[in-house]
Design a protein around this motif. Structure first.
Motif, short mmCIF file in Angstrom:
data_model
loop_
_atom_site.label_atom_id
_atom_site.label_comp_id
_atom_site.label_asym_id
_atom_site.label_seq_id
_atom_site.Cartn_x
_atom_site.Cartn_y
_atom_site.Cartn_z
N PRO A 11 0.80 -1.10 0.15
CA PRO A 11 0.11 -0.06 -0.12
C PRO A 11 0.91 1.36 0.02
O PRO A 11 2.03 1.18 0.32
CB PRO A 11 -0.57 -0.14 1.29
CG PRO A 11 -0.85 -1.56 1.67
CD PRO A 11 0.53 -2.13 1.21
N ILE A 12 0.35 2.31 -0.50
CA ILE A 12 1.01 3.50 -0.34
C ILE A 12 0.53 4.43 0.82
O ILE A 12 -0.61 4.00 1.29
CB ILE A 12 0.78 4.45 -1.70
CG1 ILE A 12 -0.79 4.87 -2.14
CG2 ILE A 12 1.42 3.74 -2.86
CD1 ILE A 12 -1.01 5.79 -3.03
N PRO A 96 5.93 4.23 -0.52
CA PRO A 96 5.54 2.79 -0.03
C PRO A 96 5.21 2.74 1.40
O PRO A 96 6.16 3.44 2.14
CB PRO A 96 6.66 1.83 -0.52
CG PRO A 96 7.44 2.65 -1.51
CD PRO A 96 7.17 3.94 -1.23
N LEU A 97 4.32 2.32 2.17
CA LEU A 97 4.07 2.27 3.39
C LEU A 97 5.11 1.64 4.26
O LEU A 97 5.37 2.25 5.26
CB LEU A 97 2.68 1.60 3.57
CG LEU A 97 2.16 1.60 5.17
CD1 LEU A 97 1.84 2.92 5.68
CD2 LEU A 97 0.92 0.62 5.28
N ASN A 98 5.51 0.61 3.74
CA ASN A 98 6.72 -0.13 4.55
C ASN A 98 8.13 0.73 4.72
O ASN A 98 8.42 0.78 5.69
CB ASN A 98 7.08 -1.46 3.96
CG ASN A 98 7.91 -1.43 2.60
OD1 ASN A 98 7.35 -0.59 1.71
ND2 ASN A 98 8.84 -2.24 2.28
N GLU A 99 8.17 1.41 3.74
CA GLU A 99 9.50 2.30 4.00
C GLU A 99 9.15 3.51 4.83
O GLU A 99 10.29 3.88 5.67
CB GLU A 99 9.73 2.95 2.44
CG GLU A 99 10.42 2.14 1.57
CD GLU A 99 10.71 2.70 0.00
OE1 GLU A 99 10.65 3.88 0.00
OE2 GLU A 99 10.73 2.02 -0.82
N ALA A 105 9.89 4.20 12.59
CA ALA A 105 10.51 3.20 13.87
C ALA A 105 11.92 3.89 13.98
O ALA A 105 12.40 4.11 15.27
CB ALA A 105 10.41 2.01 13.74
N LYS A 106 12.66 4.10 12.94
CA LYS A 106 13.98 4.59 13.15
C LYS A 106 14.12 5.86 13.76
O LYS A 106 15.00 5.98 14.50
CB LYS A 106 14.65 4.69 11.60
CG LYS A 106 16.02 4.91 11.60
CD LYS A 106 16.68 5.00 10.12
CE LYS A 106 17.84 5.63 10.06
NZ LYS A 106 18.38 5.81 8.62
#
Length: 152
Positions: A11-12, A96-99, A105-106
């Motif tokens: 997902p975006i 991209p959602l994962n990035e 988190a980082k």
């Protein structure tokens, strides 16, 4: 089959963010920010100046600088520009959602400002991320199929 392939695409950010977020001007008072957060049940406010995002104020930051019980006169002296985090993390609507989630988190941050064509389009908060994760987990593991008692 097409639906399965479509589901497997990342997902975006724009698909899961909170659209049309509330925002404040750099000269908004702490009283104004607190009222907006309380009225709308939100914890982050982008700060704009001349149509550009220049910072973000979290509820935590706001109440670190001015206590909730402080008199309104004191809250009116503190402006968004005084307490905002400048140069916040801004992601593209199509990122991209994962990035974006890994970057959150980082950086140990609870929200990301989302822009589309250089304009404020939304905000992605940790709550939005939890919601989409919950939906994903529910789709992968329907309610009736609970795991064993293996929690550490």
């Amino acid at each position: 089959m097409a639906a399965v392939k479509k589901r497997r695409r990342m997902p975006i950010v724009g698909a899961v963010m909170t659209s049309f977020p509330y925002f404040v001007a750099a000269d908004a008072t702490a009283a104004t920010m607190e009222r907006l957060m309380d009225e709308h049940g939100i914890r982050h406010l982008p700060v704009q100046e001349n149509g550009q995002v220049i910072g973000i104020v979290s509820e935590r930051d706001l109440h670190h600088y001015v206590k909730r019980e402080a008199p309104k006169a004191e809250k009116d002296k503190i402006l968004a520009r005084h307490i905002m985090v400048p140069e916040p993390y801004i992601a593209s609507f199509r990122a991209p959602l994962n990035e974006v989630v890994f970057e959150m988190a980082k950086r140990r941050i609870g929200s990301v400002i989302v822009q589309r064509q250089g304009k404020l389009a939304g905000i992605l908060s940790a709550i939005d991320v939890c919601r989409i994760l919950g939906e994903y987990l529910e789709s992968m593991f329907p309610s009736g199929s609970r795991g064993g008692n293996t929690a550490a």
